[in-house]
Design an enzyme around this catalytic site. Structure first.
Site, PDB file in Angstrom:
ATOM      1  N   ASP A 199      21.733   2.893  16.957  1.00 11.82           N
ATOM      2  CA  ASP A 199      23.055   3.304  16.456  1.00 11.82           C
ATOM      3  C   ASP A 199      23.079   3.330  14.925  1.00 11.82           C
ATOM      4  OD1 ASP A 199      23.895   3.447  19.089  1.00 11.82           O
ATOM      5  OD2 ASP A 199      24.624   1.383  19.101  1.00 11.82           O
TER       6      ASP A 199
ATOM      7  N   ASN B 294      15.866   8.036  22.221  1.00  9.78           N
ATOM      8  CA  ASN B 294      14.735   7.152  21.916  1.00  9.78           C
ATOM      9  C   ASN B 294      13.598   7.529  22.865  1.00  9.78           C
ATOM     10  OD1 ASN B 294      15.164   5.896  24.390  1.00  9.78           O
ATOM     11  ND2 ASN B 294      16.166   4.098  23.524  1.00  9.78           N
TER      12      ASN B 294
ATOM     13  N   ARG C 123      19.287  -8.634  11.394  1.00  8.60           N
ATOM     14  CA  ARG C 123      20.555  -9.358  11.517  1.00  8.60           C
ATOM     15  C   ARG C 123      20.998  -9.427  12.981  1.00  8.60           C
ATOM     16  NH1 ARG C 123      23.307  -5.690   6.816  1.00  8.60           N
ATOM     17  NH2 ARG C 123      22.100  -6.611   5.140  1.00  8.60           N
TER      18      ARG C 123
HETATM   19  O1  RIB Z   1      23.391   0.653  21.425  1.00  9.29           O
HETATM   20  C1  RIB Z   1      23.809  -0.668  21.571  1.00  9.29           C
HETATM   21  C2  RIB Z   1      25.105  -0.720  22.310  1.00  9.29           C
HETATM   22  O2  RIB Z   1      24.912  -0.274  23.624  1.00  9.29           O
HETATM   23  C3  RIB Z   1      25.686  -2.106  22.432  1.00  9.29           C
HETATM   24  O3  RIB Z   1      26.575  -2.411  21.383  1.00  9.29           O
HETATM   25  C4  RIB Z   1      26.345  -2.105  23.789  1.00  9.29           C
HETATM   26  O4  RIB Z   1      27.720  -2.205  23.700  1.00  9.29           O
HETATM   27  C5  RIB Z   1      25.922  -0.813  24.454  1.00  9.29           C
HETATM   28  O5  RIB Z   1      26.932   0.101  24.498  1.00  9.29           O
END
Ligand code: RIB
Length: 306
Positions: A254, A185, A287
């Site tokens: 993610d 990012n 969400r």
């Molecule tokens: O990218 C978000 C994640 O980063 C979260 O779910 C937290 O667990 C960290 O690992």
């Protein structure tokens, strides 16, 4: 025939607290909400990739405890094939996530627990899953030696390699040359290159620096602006999608990485795959939670058509 996505990373239980602001040292603050759920960047990306339609395997290390049980149940529910070492005497990790009531933005402290002991040997044990995949993905929440081993196995087998250098940490020079795609990012891109990434132009410069370090292609996620796809032959901003009111942004990166990986594994052209990833991220922020916020394939396709 190679198929699907193999992801190396960590699972932790996310403990998400909503409040108007973070407490200062010595202060106790009343919050507005709490939720526990599955998290960890690698595991979140595996859920995102599976819901986006991918055949997914996940390589990790867990303790033998209640949080570990959540991991196993999550992967089973999502159809993710686990390749997981068990450390009976170590705890599965956890993350503290602060979520702003006002903006949905987050601040995170992550403790990887047993997954912090993921070793090259654990990754070797999952060699077959990596070599059989079309795309391999890893991040930096587990030790970098494990990530390197995964990238080396994938590269030697002709598997497309995706490296999400999150959270930002020093990356040994040789790693970039193993990456078909490096996806930081803006904060991570700045930390890795020393170039501030506040504007699109600066993101391009950071993209050039990542290519100069040896990555084949860079994709820098820029939050609400979208993602900059930057290669030796083109540099284009893939805009973000507005899918509704922003509730929580913690899983957006993610969602992007997981959906992008599934799209690449299907043979989608990179710009289309990045657009697919942006649509997944755009839905995820509407969400609460990280893994639970990942959209299903029909939702992504509907947003792309809209
Ligand atoms: O990218 C978000 C994640 O980063 C979260 O779910 C937290 O667990 C960290 O690992």
């Amino acid at each position: 025939m190679k198929q699907g996505v193999a992801i190396l990373g960590i699972f932790v239980a996310d403990l998400a607290f909503r409040a108007s602001r973070q407490p200062v040292m010595g202060e106790t603050l009343m919050g507005s909400g709490f939720k526990m759920g599955p998290g960890g960047k690698g595991s979140n990306q595996a859920v995102a990739a599976a819901r986006a339609g991918g055949k997914v395997s996940f390589i990790s290390r867990l303790g033998k405890d209640a949080f570990g049980d959540i991991a196993v149940a999550t992967w089973k529910a999502e159809g993710i094939a686990p390749h997981v070492a068990i450390a009976p005497d170590e705890p599965t990790g956890a993350a503290y996530i602060f979520v702003s009531d006002e903006t949905g933005e987050n601040a995170i402290i992550v403790v990887p627990g047993a997954a912090g002991g993921l070793s090259p040997r654990d990754v070797e044990a999952a060699r077959g899953a990596i070599e059989g995949a079309r795309v391999f993905v890893t991040q930096l929440e587990q030790p970098i030696d494990a990530a390197r081993t995964g990238l080396e196995i994938a590269r030697a087998a002709g598997v497309i390699t995706v490296f999400n250098p999150a959270p930002a940490a020093p990356v040994p020079a040789g790693i970039y040359a193993l990456c078909d795609w490096v996806i930081p990012n803006e904060t991570e891109a700045a930390a890795l290159t020393g170039i501030p990434v506040d504007t699109e132009e600066q993101a391009r410069k950071a993209g050039d620096a990542l290519l100069a370090k040896g990555a084949r292609n860079a994709l820098i996620t820029l939050g609400a602006r979208g993602a900059l796809l930057h290669t030796a032959t083109r540099s284009m901003l893939v805009p973000s999608f507005n899918a509704g009111k922003v509730v929580e942004t913690a899983g957006a990166g993610d969602a992007f990485v997981g959906a992008f990986a599934t799209a690449l594994a299907e043979g989608m052209e990179p710009a289309a795959a990045a657009r697919f990833g942006c649509a997944a991220a755009g839905i995820s922020v509407t969400r609460p939670g990280t893994a639970p916020a990942m959209p299903a394939r029909p939702e992504i396709e509907a947003l792309l058509r809209a």
